[in-house]
Design a protein around this motif. Sequence first.
Motif, PDB file in Angstrom:
ATOM      1  N   ALA A   1      24.911  40.867-116.725  1.00 57.89           N
ATOM      2  CA  ALA A   1      23.630  41.087-116.038  1.00 57.89           C
ATOM      3  C   ALA A   1      22.564  41.515-117.031  1.00 57.89           C
ATOM      4  O   ALA A   1      21.414  41.060-116.958  1.00 57.89           O
ATOM      5  CB  ALA A   1      23.802  42.148-114.953  1.00 57.89           C
TER       6      ALA A   1
ATOM      7  N   CYS B   1      21.069  36.440-112.613  1.00 53.72           N
ATOM      8  CA  CYS B   1      21.182  34.978-112.559  1.00 53.72           C
ATOM      9  C   CYS B   1      20.068  34.378-111.715  1.00 53.72           C
ATOM     10  O   CYS B   1      19.463  33.356-112.089  1.00 53.72           O
ATOM     11  CB  CYS B   1      22.542  34.585-111.994  1.00 53.72           C
ATOM     12  SG  CYS B   1      23.938  34.934-113.095  1.00 53.72           S
TER      13      CYS B   1
ATOM     14  N   ALA C   1      16.811  34.490-113.674  1.00 57.98           N
ATOM     15  CA  ALA C   1      16.724  33.443-114.699  1.00 57.98           C
ATOM     16  C   ALA C   1      16.386  32.093-114.071  1.00 57.98           C
ATOM     17  O   ALA C   1      15.590  31.318-114.617  1.00 57.98           O
ATOM     18  CB  ALA C   1      18.044  33.361-115.465  1.00 57.98           C
ATOM     19  N   LEU C   2      16.968  31.819-112.914  1.00 58.10           N
ATOM     20  CA  LEU C   2      16.671  30.563-112.225  1.00 58.10           C
ATOM     21  C   LEU C   2      15.223  30.518-111.741  1.00 58.10           C
ATOM     22  O   LEU C   2      14.565  29.477-111.820  1.00 58.10           O
ATOM     23  CB  LEU C   2      17.629  30.385-111.041  1.00 58.10           C
ATOM     24  CG  LEU C   2      19.091  30.066-111.386  1.00 58.10           C
ATOM     25  CD1 LEU C   2      19.944  30.076-110.128  1.00 58.10           C
ATOM     26  CD2 LEU C   2      19.195  28.722-112.089  1.00 58.10           C
TER      27      LEU C   2
ATOM     28  N   ILE D   1      21.769  38.338-119.420  1.00 57.40           N
ATOM     29  CA  ILE D   1      21.030  37.286-118.717  1.00 57.40           C
ATOM     30  C   ILE D   1      19.668  37.794-118.259  1.00 57.40           C
ATOM     31  O   ILE D   1      18.658  37.081-118.334  1.00 57.40           O
ATOM     32  CB  ILE D   1      21.848  36.776-117.514  1.00 57.40           C
ATOM     33  CG1 ILE D   1      23.140  36.125-118.012  1.00 57.40           C
ATOM     34  CG2 ILE D   1      21.033  35.783-116.683  1.00 57.40           C
ATOM     35  CD1 ILE D   1      24.115  35.762-116.910  1.00 57.40           C
TER      36      ILE D   1
ATOM     37  N   GLY E   1      16.095  36.296-119.257  1.00 60.62           N
ATOM     38  CA  GLY E   1      15.164  35.818-118.251  1.00 60.62           C
ATOM     39  C   GLY E   1      13.812  36.492-118.313  1.00 60.62           C
ATOM     40  O   GLY E   1      12.780  35.885-118.012  1.00 60.62           O
TER      41      GLY E   1
ATOM     42  N   PHE F   1      24.605  41.364-111.658  1.00 65.67           N
ATOM     43  CA  PHE F   1      24.853  40.039-112.238  1.00 65.67           C
ATOM     44  C   PHE F   1      24.170  38.950-111.421  1.00 65.67           C
ATOM     45  O   PHE F   1      23.514  38.049-111.969  1.00 65.67           O
ATOM     46  CB  PHE F   1      26.362  39.788-112.301  1.00 65.67           C
ATOM     47  CG  PHE F   1      26.730  38.397-112.732  1.00 65.67           C
ATOM     48  CD1 PHE F   1      26.533  37.989-114.043  1.00 65.67           C
ATOM     49  CD2 PHE F   1      27.253  37.488-111.818  1.00 65.67           C
ATOM     50  CE1 PHE F   1      26.861  36.701-114.448  1.00 65.67           C
ATOM     51  CE2 PHE F   1      27.584  36.206-112.212  1.00 65.67           C
ATOM     52  CZ  PHE F   1      27.397  35.819-113.522  1.00 65.67           C
ATOM     53  N   ILE F   2      24.295  39.033-110.101  1.00 65.71           N
ATOM     54  CA  ILE F   2      23.669  38.036-109.229  1.00 65.71           C
ATOM     55  C   ILE F   2      22.148  38.093-109.362  1.00 65.71           C
ATOM     56  O   ILE F   2      21.471  37.059-109.441  1.00 65.71           O
ATOM     57  CB  ILE F   2      24.100  38.267-107.766  1.00 65.71           C
ATOM     58  CG1 ILE F   2      25.596  37.971-107.609  1.00 65.71           C
ATOM     59  CG2 ILE F   2      23.276  37.388-106.812  1.00 65.71           C
ATOM     60  CD1 ILE F   2      26.163  38.367-106.270  1.00 65.71           C
TER      61      ILE F   2
END
Length: 250
Positions: free
Chosen positions: A85, A22, A25-26, A88, A92, A18-19
Motif C-alpha cells: 500500500a 491500488c 493508482a488506477l 503503490i 500513485g 492496499f485496496i
Amino acid sequence: MFVRPTNPISHRLARMAFISACVAALIVAAAGPLHRYLGLDIEAAIAVFRYGFYVAVAGVALGLATIVPTRPGDRRRGFVAAFLAIVIGVAGAWVPVSWFLWSQQLPVINDISTDVASPPAMVALLQLRRGAPNLPNYPGAAAAALQRAAYPDIVSIILPVAPAEAFKRADRVAMALGWDVIARAPAEGRIEAVDTSNWFGFRDDIVVRIRAEGTGSRIDIRSKSRAGESDLGVNARRIRDFAARLKAER
C-alpha cells in the motif's frame, strides 16, 4: 509451544490500505485517457487526477499506521499488504505531487516564442484552434517578460545556410520529433504543426518561421498550448529539443 496471537483488525486495515492505494493508482492513471479518449472535460479530468492523489495519500497513511504492529518477523500477510500500500500509494501520488512542484517553480504562461517581439503567426492552425480555451494571439509584454526571466536560453536559431536549406532541415526535425505537420509554406518560410501529449492528449500548436539573416538563416519557433494557464514548461522543452536537433542536422 507459544504462538503470538494475530491482530485481525490490523490485517483488515492493511488490506484496506492496499485496496485504497491500488484504486488511487488506477484513478490517477485513468484521468488522462478519460479526457483524451472519452472526451471528459479537462477540468473534470484534473479533478479526477486530484482526487486520485487524495485516495493515494489515504492509502499511504493507513499503510504506515498498520505496518508497525505487523512486522515481517511475525510472518503475517498484513505486513505485505501494508508495505505494498505504501509503495503503490507513493507511486500513485508522485505524479500529481511532481506536477504541483513544477507549477510552483515555473511561470504561469502557455505561449513560448524565440521571438517575443514579433512571434511567428499562426495561419493554418487558426482553423484547428477554434473553440480552444486559449486564444491564438500572443499574450503580450507581460508574458514575454515572464518568459525571458524563466527561459533566457530560448532565443532565435542562426544557421549558416540559405533559407531553402534551413527550411528542409527544420521540416526533417519536425518530422523526427513526431509532430503532425499540417502546413508547409516554403515560399513564406513557414511550417505549422501540432504535438499531442501521450497521456492526456493535450494539443500544442507550433509555428516555425525561416527568414534570411545575412548569408545564412534565422529560425524562430513558437509553441502554444490550446488549454491550460500553465504549460508546466512543456513548450520551452519542446523548443529546446527542436533547437538542439536543428543545430545538429546536416
